[in-house]
Design a protein around this motif. Sequence first.
Motif, PDB file in Angstrom:
ATOM      1  N   GLU A  59     160.793 111.195  30.255  1.00  0.00           N
ATOM      2  CA  GLU A  59     159.444 110.877  30.702  1.00  0.00           C
ATOM      3  C   GLU A  59     158.798 109.778  29.851  1.00  0.00           C
ATOM      4  O   GLU A  59     158.002 108.993  30.344  1.00  0.00           O
ATOM      5  CB  GLU A  59     158.586 112.148  30.638  1.00  0.00           C
ATOM      6  CG  GLU A  59     157.280 112.027  31.348  1.00  0.00           C
ATOM      7  CD  GLU A  59     156.584 113.367  31.451  1.00  0.00           C
ATOM      8  OE1 GLU A  59     155.396 113.375  31.777  1.00  0.00           O
ATOM      9  OE2 GLU A  59     157.223 114.401  31.183  1.00  0.00           O
ATOM     10  N   SER A 114     166.648 114.066  28.080  1.00  0.00           N
ATOM     11  CA  SER A 114     166.205 115.375  28.540  1.00  0.00           C
ATOM     12  C   SER A 114     164.884 115.254  29.281  1.00  0.00           C
ATOM     13  O   SER A 114     164.210 114.228  29.201  1.00  0.00           O
ATOM     14  CB  SER A 114     166.015 116.321  27.348  1.00  0.00           C
ATOM     15  OG  SER A 114     167.210 116.490  26.644  1.00  0.00           O
ATOM     16  N   THR A 115     164.539 116.297  30.000  1.00  0.00           N
ATOM     17  CA  THR A 115     163.198 116.402  30.564  1.00  0.00           C
ATOM     18  C   THR A 115     162.677 117.797  30.267  1.00  0.00           C
ATOM     19  O   THR A 115     163.456 118.702  29.975  1.00  0.00           O
ATOM     20  CB  THR A 115     163.188 116.210  32.094  1.00  0.00           C
ATOM     21  OG1 THR A 115     164.263 116.958  32.649  1.00  0.00           O
ATOM     22  CG2 THR A 115     163.312 114.756  32.482  1.00  0.00           C
ATOM     23  N   ALA A 116     161.383 117.945  30.349  1.00  0.00           N
ATOM     24  CA  ALA A 116     160.781 119.247  30.060  1.00  0.00           C
ATOM     25  C   ALA A 116     161.197 120.292  31.088  1.00  0.00           C
ATOM     26  O   ALA A 116     161.155 121.483  30.829  1.00  0.00           O
ATOM     27  CB  ALA A 116     159.266 119.116  30.021  1.00  0.00           C
ATOM     28  N   THR A 117     161.618 119.850  32.268  1.00  0.00           N
ATOM     29  CA  THR A 117     161.948 120.810  33.322  1.00  0.00           C
ATOM     30  C   THR A 117     163.446 121.070  33.408  1.00  0.00           C
ATOM     31  O   THR A 117     163.919 121.654  34.373  1.00  0.00           O
ATOM     32  CB  THR A 117     161.489 120.283  34.689  1.00  0.00           C
ATOM     33  OG1 THR A 117     162.222 119.089  34.960  1.00  0.00           O
ATOM     34  CG2 THR A 117     160.018 119.990  34.696  1.00  0.00           C
ATOM     35  N   CYS A 118     164.185 120.650  32.429  1.00  0.00           N
ATOM     36  CA  CYS A 118     165.642 120.716  32.521  1.00  0.00           C
ATOM     37  C   CYS A 118     166.142 121.966  31.811  1.00  0.00           C
ATOM     38  O   CYS A 118     165.987 122.111  30.600  1.00  0.00           O
ATOM     39  CB  CYS A 118     166.206 119.446  31.890  1.00  0.00           C
ATOM     40  SG  CYS A 118     167.855 119.549  31.275  1.00  0.00           S
ATOM     41  N   VAL A 140     169.945 106.542  34.191  1.00  0.00           N
ATOM     42  CA  VAL A 140     169.994 107.992  34.038  1.00  0.00           C
ATOM     43  C   VAL A 140     169.405 108.616  35.300  1.00  0.00           C
ATOM     44  O   VAL A 140     168.248 108.389  35.625  1.00  0.00           O
ATOM     45  CB  VAL A 140     169.195 108.435  32.796  1.00  0.00           C
ATOM     46  CG1 VAL A 140     169.143 109.947  32.705  1.00  0.00           C
ATOM     47  CG2 VAL A 140     169.812 107.843  31.546  1.00  0.00           C
ATOM     48  N   ARG A 184     168.755 122.575  26.904  1.00  0.00           N
ATOM     49  CA  ARG A 184     168.645 123.338  25.670  1.00  0.00           C
ATOM     50  C   ARG A 184     169.997 123.665  25.036  1.00  0.00           C
ATOM     51  O   ARG A 184     170.189 123.417  23.846  1.00  0.00           O
ATOM     52  CB  ARG A 184     167.837 124.612  25.921  1.00  0.00           C
ATOM     53  CG  ARG A 184     167.430 125.287  24.645  1.00  0.00           C
ATOM     54  CD  ARG A 184     166.096 125.961  24.766  1.00  0.00           C
ATOM     55  NE  ARG A 184     166.227 127.395  24.713  1.00  0.00           N
ATOM     56  CZ  ARG A 184     165.212 128.198  24.371  1.00  0.00           C
ATOM     57  NH1 ARG A 184     164.046 127.698  24.064  1.00  0.00           N
ATOM     58  NH2 ARG A 184     165.370 129.484  24.349  1.00  0.00           N
ATOM     59  N   THR A 244     170.113 112.029  36.110  1.00  0.00           N
ATOM     60  CA  THR A 244     170.059 113.471  35.989  1.00  0.00           C
ATOM     61  C   THR A 244     169.918 113.819  34.520  1.00  0.00           C
ATOM     62  O   THR A 244     170.297 113.042  33.652  1.00  0.00           O
ATOM     63  CB  THR A 244     171.322 114.103  36.596  1.00  0.00           C
ATOM     64  OG1 THR A 244     171.229 115.520  36.477  1.00  0.00           O
ATOM     65  CG2 THR A 244     172.578 113.638  35.905  1.00  0.00           C
ATOM     66  N   THR A 245     169.331 114.962  34.252  1.00  0.00           N
ATOM     67  CA  THR A 245     169.265 115.434  32.875  1.00  0.00           C
ATOM     68  C   THR A 245     169.966 116.779  32.788  1.00  0.00           C
ATOM     69  O   THR A 245     169.868 117.568  33.720  1.00  0.00           O
ATOM     70  CB  THR A 245     167.812 115.581  32.389  1.00  0.00           C
ATOM     71  OG1 THR A 245     167.091 116.367  33.323  1.00  0.00           O
ATOM     72  CG2 THR A 245     167.163 114.246  32.173  1.00  0.00           C
ATOM     73  N   GLU A 255     167.583 112.914  20.678  1.00  0.00           N
ATOM     74  CA  GLU A 255     167.181 113.408  21.992  1.00  0.00           C
ATOM     75  C   GLU A 255     165.949 112.633  22.446  1.00  0.00           C
ATOM     76  O   GLU A 255     164.983 112.503  21.701  1.00  0.00           O
ATOM     77  CB  GLU A 255     166.877 114.906  21.933  1.00  0.00           C
ATOM     78  CG  GLU A 255     166.572 115.474  23.302  1.00  0.00           C
ATOM     79  CD  GLU A 255     166.514 116.996  23.309  1.00  0.00           C
ATOM     80  OE1 GLU A 255     166.515 117.591  22.230  1.00  0.00           O
ATOM     81  OE2 GLU A 255     166.452 117.563  24.408  1.00  0.00           O
ATOM     82  N   LEU A 256     166.016 112.104  23.652  1.00  0.00           N
ATOM     83  CA  LEU A 256     164.904 111.331  24.193  1.00  0.00           C
ATOM     84  C   LEU A 256     164.346 112.044  25.419  1.00  0.00           C
ATOM     85  O   LEU A 256     165.100 112.488  26.284  1.00  0.00           O
ATOM     86  CB  LEU A 256     165.373 109.933  24.609  1.00  0.00           C
ATOM     87  CG  LEU A 256     166.027 109.059  23.537  1.00  0.00           C
ATOM     88  CD1 LEU A 256     166.530 107.776  24.170  1.00  0.00           C
ATOM     89  CD2 LEU A 256     165.046 108.748  22.418  1.00  0.00           C
ATOM     90  N   ASP A 257     163.032 112.144  25.480  1.00  0.00           N
ATOM     91  CA  ASP A 257     162.399 112.676  26.678  1.00  0.00           C
ATOM     92  C   ASP A 257     162.349 111.557  27.718  1.00  0.00           C
ATOM     93  O   ASP A 257     161.714 110.523  27.484  1.00  0.00           O
ATOM     94  CB  ASP A 257     160.998 113.173  26.352  1.00  0.00           C
ATOM     95  CG  ASP A 257     160.379 113.921  27.518  1.00  0.00           C
ATOM     96  OD1 ASP A 257     160.685 113.569  28.677  1.00  0.00           O
ATOM     97  OD2 ASP A 257     159.602 114.852  27.285  1.00  0.00           O
ATOM     98  N   ARG A 311     171.406 120.519  23.570  1.00  0.00           N
ATOM     99  CA  ARG A 311     170.704 120.167  22.334  1.00  0.00           C
ATOM    100  C   ARG A 311     171.242 120.990  21.159  1.00  0.00           C
ATOM    101  O   ARG A 311     171.470 120.466  20.075  1.00  0.00           O
ATOM    102  CB  ARG A 311     169.220 120.477  22.510  1.00  0.00           C
ATOM    103  CG  ARG A 311     168.400 120.317  21.230  1.00  0.00           C
ATOM    104  CD  ARG A 311     167.021 120.894  21.423  1.00  0.00           C
ATOM    105  NE  ARG A 311     166.443 120.404  22.668  1.00  0.00           N
ATOM    106  CZ  ARG A 311     165.639 121.106  23.447  1.00  0.00           C
ATOM    107  NH1 ARG A 311     165.302 122.333  23.125  1.00  0.00           N
ATOM    108  NH2 ARG A 311     165.171 120.597  24.557  1.00  0.00           N
TER     109      ARG A 311
END
Lengths: 171, 156
Positions: free
Chosen positions: A91, A59-63, A102, A67, A104-105, A87-89, A70
């Motif tokens: 970043e 995942s990324t914070a901007t994705c 990877v 949610r 795309t998230t 779940e892995l960030d 998840r």
Amino acid sequence: MNVTNRLIGLFALVVVAVALAALVRRRGVRAREVTGTARLTAAQLGRPLGAEVTFVQFSTATCATCRPVRRTLGELAADATDVAHVELDAEHHPDLVREHRVLTTPTVLVLDRAGFVRRRLAGAIDRRALHEALAAVRPAATTPTTTPTTTPTTTPTTTPAPRPGTEVHHG
Amino acid sequence: MADAPPAAVPATGAPAGIDPRGPRFAAGITAVVLAVTVLTGSAWLLAAQVAVFAVGSLFGVQRSPYAWLYRRAVRPRLGPPAELEDPAPPRFAQTVGLTVTGIALLLAIAGVDLAVEIGAGLAFVAAFLNASVNYCLGCQLYLLLLRARPTPRTSH
């Protein structure tokens, strides 16, 4: 630049935008089987693998679509003792992001009990695609180790706890 | 890389979240404004959109004038949202929009030909994708930027 040229320019932009939108919609969820030696270990993930299946979600914070994925995977892991969700960030795991290409998230890698990547999902991942991936990677209910008391079959309908979104009537 | 994974993702749900239809409505208005910008070549109109992006980027999408319009005019006519959304991704998209249109505006002020049209055109495509199929182009670019970053920060 005259009005005609501007209209042509805008028209071209709209055509491009509509074509891209159609492409995005048509691609939908990209789920594919993986047959290789790509593997993730408990050490890399920082936590133990599931007894049968592990969902690794990048995942990324901007994705925006991370949610709901998840949530669904959290439910799957909570419903079954042999399934784990990690779940892995992206970043903070550039090494894993590169190693597993990877782009795309969310991207979800589905690992078998030994940590080998068996399925890969990306794009508009929905609940159904995740359930299908689980059914595909989890050994059939007829595995030799089956103990009828613990192992849930492929349909996790025997959930004790009410799920969010399920109607529950009390009293 | 010990304590990184769950904490960095907004798993805590970021207080309540926002109605996901708000940002899509805003993207629709944005697309229309940018289309008119391409049609007229007006740097002033582009500047107005840059200002809107700046508000969304600096203060959050809920503070954007388009979000206000959504709450006042659209939301009362719709039912409650099926689910709430994390406001961070749409806010990041505003930042991407601000960057693209902001650069175009600066180039236009510097006298570069077609800067307004090209900048507005690029942002138009992104806004259109967001409004029509809920696809966030800027968010995809974010991961590619991360990947391109030369120094892998394994510890944080």
